[in-house]
Design an enzyme around this catalytic site. Structure first.
Site, PDB file in Angstrom:
ATOM      1  N   HIS A 103       0.670  -1.141   0.260  1.00  0.00           N
ATOM      2  CA  HIS A 103       0.330  -0.025  -0.735  1.00  0.00           C
ATOM      3  C   HIS A 103       1.220   1.192  -0.103  1.00  0.00           C
ATOM      4  CE1 HIS A 103      -3.137   1.859   1.667  1.00  0.00           C
ATOM      5  NE2 HIS A 103      -3.159   2.719   0.796  1.00  0.00           N
ATOM      6  N   GLU A 106       2.212   1.273  -3.271  1.00  0.00           N
ATOM      7  CA  GLU A 106       1.393   2.383  -4.167  1.00  0.00           C
ATOM      8  C   GLU A 106       1.278   3.797  -4.160  1.00  0.00           C
ATOM      9  OE1 GLU A 106      -2.598   3.681  -4.095  1.00  0.00           O
ATOM     10  OE2 GLU A 106      -2.665   1.740  -3.232  1.00  0.00           O
ATOM     11  N   HIS A 107       1.743   4.455  -2.890  1.00  0.00           N
ATOM     12  CA  HIS A 107       1.584   5.838  -3.028  1.00  0.00           C
ATOM     13  C   HIS A 107       2.784   6.211  -3.363  1.00  0.00           C
ATOM     14  CE1 HIS A 107      -2.063   7.025   0.098  1.00  0.00           C
ATOM     15  NE2 HIS A 107      -1.822   5.797  -0.499  1.00  0.00           N
ATOM     16  N   GLU A 204      -4.703   7.587   6.960  1.00  0.00           N
ATOM     17  CA  GLU A 204      -5.438   6.555   6.128  1.00  0.00           C
ATOM     18  C   GLU A 204      -5.867   4.931   6.692  1.00  0.00           C
ATOM     19  OE1 GLU A 204      -6.443   4.616   1.955  1.00  0.00           O
ATOM     20  OE2 GLU A 204      -4.623   5.155   1.863  1.00  0.00           O
TER      21      GLU A 204
END
Length: 1026
Positions: A103, A106-107, A204
């Site tokens: 994750h 991905e950012h 998040e």
């Protein structure tokens, strides 16, 4: 990761497949499908070899499968006459811990690359493109990077940026610290302030796990698949994220983001050869072949069932505070790559749980043991091996054993009795509908649909051959009438790999989480030397300086404003009538479907009934009607229609901010052959809905209340927006009643009511006002060949409905009439409400919630759509978001999202999953000062215009053509005028708009925050604390 698990059939419905265009609508030149069909197996194209060329008649496309010769990368192209072209690349990502490495990666890959080393090329491209979609997703076991656009040059630009991002990212430590996590002084410029954890993904995921449904779903997956990658949190467990290092991130990229571990997908009408050449030249030619070793082994099967228990945060808005337990039984099924078995199990899941005729609905929902099915329910295929889950939420602790027994008994009963043939036909009919329905972003839905199976090396083309599986299922049922019962026996009755998971609220849950984070912080801080602290402070200043710089994005490709079409295509509609009711007809290539909508006015509804309108909308097509009870009605709707629903409708007039239309929208669709049946079902609803069935109503009330309570955590910013606008425009109060926190609390009260007789009487009263042709207008979208038939059926229906016609006096005498046809001022009109005494006033509201993060909105009264300054405010919102708020709220502040936009005539600031409150409100104010100062360039303005136009020109499906005009009164002429004003926006008009509407003394604003306990708001008398 998704909030609520859907069965594969429900995902199929979500796809809304494109259907075949009518012959008269086909382009004259050779179609994309025909061109693609000319490729031949073993043909070599730009470093790729064609492996298979297949027609997919169900979806009217041609699929071309290829393999890259050097790296082994897999490629699928779906050729179709659709200008909204899509690209995606996905990598199998299999973390073995919960640090969230896929994750955060991905950012981070989107923060700069070798060819595009500027800060944040991804967010910059949102403003240099006319994309119809740009994003990235981290799933359980793969990461996907998709985009779509209708512009060929834009496609090449975005493809270049995406390829360089994923294969050649900078992966700077500074970007890792911003996007992932870091230890930093609370105020980076003051070394005396305490050290705290910061980071976008960290915040998040704190927001994600503020949602009890997500907490339960994550635990269920981790415990059902305990032996490999599915036993961890791919998105990252907040405290585990703090154990991830920059080096681990770089290593994960090196082992997973290689072409040998990649699957490329393209869709649309652009030439395949062009895509292959660019991908080869810009990326794949620089790689060899490796063995990525990312295969996921099967989950070792259990020899006996298991049970487990977890806790969650209590929900003060739950329908029944004394019943907040959840229990679910989950079964491990077969490999998702067996597409027919997966299809069968998906259909079986729908038969068992979907709708009031389903066995588990009857045995679990209708006895009112709980409020709704558990958050994970039905067939789930987001893992190598699928699962099926069933259970309840909103349970009393004493009922958990009873639920286990009922689930077991229901399975036994299904094995013995099977399913009615008509129920199976109803589900197969729903598949036929969804194959024919055409959506506006089909490529994206298709990429998501095939993603999981393809990731496990299944055949994506076989998955698309839907009718083949339907035919095979029919044969199997014919050969063995007990085919489905045998599956139930094998996968559920005789399956020892099943998990029973329960969840209960813990009054100290939030405090324990806060304490665990404090202890983690103390451990890390306690290990620091003075030198370490000085380094943290210096790095914090370095990051702040980098975030504060005005980055140079000139290395990125961009479209120009001159690339935008100067005029709109327009939606051809004809206005007529049926049974004395105005009707808008829109001829479209709907592929044999007919779409019906009606708006019915609420102008005559007494004010004391308003809060009940959303409940009325929720239940009106679910209570039964005419000679049909609710079970029969549900069956007929599934057999004869795509859907029948009602929703509340409050829309400000495009020319007057203080005038609005209030009503209920009725919507349905059907195959052309079922037109009489669809309108007969509506006639039953109009004539005699069965509101008197209190037991049925109780079930629907509980489910609705639970759904509203569950929806706050994932959509907190929407609730903040609605609350903030409450006293800024005349319709704000009513919108809050219908869709805001007030409605959530009201439905909780209704759910707690023991006697629903008053509610049934109220719904019957509302029906007299809403299902009344006197205040109604309709719209029909259908093919040219079937429009006359649809008009005749509608005429018959409306004539029958006139027996319900009543002339009521409007509650508000201040009614303004807007002609449905601006060229016919004496023709039929929409009746708008206004209040000549209305005065906007400011209000600040804080809702204390059991969340770890905030959802914030500040809204400022501005101008309606047709106002000459509306275009400037639209561009201003995009520019303030990209050039100021993104940097302050996301990069510096660590919120997952935030920005500014114009909606409903209000200039709207918002933030999402935000660790801050005062800092964000300050950023809103400082962004206004920045806009008023005019410290932006012509390039900034042009980029903002591109971003606005990408939304303005988003493709519209045939089903929804003309709908904006029908629902809000925005004509093609108004859209064209708005377009011309957007082109004309300049530096001066932006500064003037900021000064005129956003400056202190000029603005009337409302503010709302949903978030954790905050003493500042409790002590400040200017805030209302809820």
């Amino acid at each position: 990761m998704f909030r609520k698990t859907r069965t594969a059939l429900q995902k199929l419905r979500h796809l809304r497949f494109h259907g075949q265009q009518q012959h008269t609508w086909r382009p004259k030149s050779s179609s994309a499908q025909e061109k693609a069909s000319r490729f031949r197996p073993e043909q070599k194209i730009h470093g790729f070899t064609v492996r298979e060329v297949s027609a997919v008649p169900d979806l009217f496309l041609t699929a071309v499968k290829l393999t890259h010769d050097r790296t082994g990368a897999q490629y699928l192209h779906a050729a179709k006459d659709d200008s909204n072209n899509l690209f995606s690349v996905q990598f199998r990502t299999t973390p073995m811990d919960s640090t969230g490495v896929p994750h955060i990666l991905e950012h981070t890959v989107l923060c700069g690359s070798e060819k595009y080393p500027c800060r944040d090329p991804f967010f910059n491209m949102l403003n240099r493109s006319l994309s119809t979609f740009m994003n990235a997703f981290t799933a359980n076991d793969f990461t996907m990077y998709p985009f779509s656009t209708q512009n060929g040059k834009d496609f090449q630009n975005l493809l270049s940026v995406y390829l360089n991002a994923v294969f050649f990212p900078c992966l700077r430590e500074q970007d890792f610290r911003q996007e992932g996590w870091r230890l930093e002084n609370a105020n980076p410029t003051d070394p005396s302030t305490p050290l705290v954890f910061k980071g976008v993904v960290f915040n998040e995921m704190k927001g994600v796990f503020s949602d009890n449904e997500r907490v339960f779903a994550q635990h269920l997956q981790n415990k059902l698949y305990p032996d490999h990658t599915y036993s961890v949190v791919s998105g990252g467990e907040p405290l585990a994220i703090l154990d991830l290092s920059w080096e681990q991130l770089r290593q994960f990229h090196a082992t997973h983001y290689h072409p040998s571990n990649a699957r490329f997908f393209t869709y649309g009408d652009l030439p395949l050869e062009q895509h292959l050449q660019q991908i080869e030249e810009e990326a794949l030619s620089k790689f060899g072949n490796i063995s990525p070793n990312t295969e996921i082994p099967p989950q070792p099967r259990w020899s006996s069932p298991r049970e487990d228990h977890v806790t969650c945060c209590p929900d003060a808005l739950a329908p029944d505070p004394a019943r907040q337990n959840t229990l679910c039984v989950s079964y491990l099924l077969g490999d998702v790559t067996d597409s027919f078995e997966a299809f069968t199990l998906s259909l079986l899941s729908s038969l068992m749980i979907s709708g009031p005729n389903a066995p588990f609905y009857k045995t679990l929902i209708e006895p009112k043991i709980g409020t709704d099915f558990s958050s994970v329910v039905g067939y789930t295929d987001g893992t190598k091996e699928a699962s099926f889950s069933v259970g309840l939420q909103g349970l009393a602790e004493d009922d958990t054993e009873r639920v286990k027994r009922i689930i077991s008994e229901t399975i036994d009963d299904i094995i013995e009795r099977g399913f009615e043939a008509e129920r199976i036909e109803a589900l197969l009919h729903s598949i036929e509908i969804q194959i024919k329905h055409q959506s506006s972003n089909f490529g994206l839905a298709l990429a998501s649909y095939i993603g999981s199976l393809w990731n496990q090396d299944g055949d994506p083309v076989e998955l698309l051959q839907i009718n083949q599986r339907v035919s095979k299922l029919r044969r199997a049922l014919k050969e063995n009438p007990r085919f489905l019962q045998d599956k139930v026996k094998f996968y559920f009755k005789e399956n020892p790999h099943r998990l029973t998971l329960s969840m209960s609220p813990d009054q100290n849950y939030l405090e324990k989480q806060i304490q665990a984070e404090k202890e983690k912080l103390q451990t890390k801080v306690g290990a620091l030397s003075e030198t370490d602290r000085k380094e943290i402070y210096d790095r914090g200043l370095e990051l702040l300086a980098a975030q504060s710089e005005t980055g140079d994005a000139s290395c990125l490709p961009t479209l120009k404003v001159s690339d935008i079409q100067p005029t709109i295509a327009g939606d051809a509609v004809q206005l007529g009538s049926a049974g004395g009711v105005p009707v808008q007809f829109c001829e479209q290539p709907t592929n044999g479907l007919v779409y019906f909508r009606a708006v019915s006015s609420l102008n005559t509804l007494p004010e004391d009934l308003q809060l009940y309108v959303p409940l009325f909308c929720s239940v009106i097509t679910k209570m039964g009607g005419g000679d049909l009870d609710y079970r029969q009605q549900a069956q007929q709707m599934e057999l004869r229609t795509g859907d029948m629903s009602a929703s509340w409708h409050i829309v400000a007039d495009p020319a007057h901010l203080d005038k609005y239309e209030q009503g209920v929208v009725l919507s349905s669709s059907c195959l052309e052959r079922n037109l009489p049946h669809m309108f007969q079902l509506w006639s039953d609803v109009f004539d005699s809905p069965h509101f008197e069935d209190e037991e049925r109503l109780r079930v629907l009330v509980m489910m609705s209340a639970q759904e509203l309570a569950n929806g706050i955590a994932p959509s907190g910013h929407s609730y903040a927006m609605l609350r903030a606008q409450r006293h800024l425009i005349p319709c704000g109060e009513l919108v809050e009643k219908f869709g805001g926190m007030e409605q959530v609390k009201f439905m909780k009260q209704i759910a707690e009511t023991t006697d629903l007789s008053r509610v049934t009487r109220t719904l019957a009263q509302i029906k007299k006002h809403v299902l009344n042709p006197d205040g109604m207008r309709c719209a029909v979208n259908a093919t040219p060949q079937k429009m006359s038939d649809a008009a005749a059926q509608l005429e018959s229906f409306m004539k029958d409905a006139t027996k319900n016609k009543r002339e009521w006096k409007p509650v508000n005498p201040n009614i303004s009439q807007r002609p449905l046809d601006p060229l016919d001022v004496h023709g039929p009109t929409a009746k708008l409400v206004y209040d000549p005494q209305f005065q906007p006033w400011e209000m600040k509201t804080f809702f204390q919630m059991p969340f770890a993060v905030n959802f914030i909105s500040e809204r400022i009264r501005a101008v309606p759509f047709c106002h000459q300054d509306f275009a400037s405010l639209c561009v201003l919102g995009k520019m303030m978001s990209a050039k100021f708020l993104h940097r302050e709220i996301r990069e510096k502040g660590g919120a997952y999202g935030g920005g500014a936009l114009v909606r409903d005539g209000l200039f709207t600031f918002f933030s999402y999953r935000d660790p801050n409150s005062d800092q964000t409100l300050s950023a809103f104010r400082r962004s206004i000062d920045w806009a008023k100062s005019g410290q932006f360039s012509q390039q900034d303005i042009d980029e903002a215009k591109l971003s606005v136009f990408s939304a303005v020109d988003h493709p519209v499906s045939p089903a929804n053509k003309g709908l904006t005009r029908f629902l809000s009164g925005v004509t093609d002429e108004m859209k064209q005028q708005h377009r011309e004003r957007l082109f004309a926006v300049n530096h001066r008009s932006l500064v003037e708009a900021a000064e005129r509407y956003l400056g202190l003394g000029q603005r009337t604003r409302g503010v709302a925050i949903l978030g954790p306990e905050n003493e500042r708001f409790n002590k400040d008398p200017s805030w209302i604390v809820k």
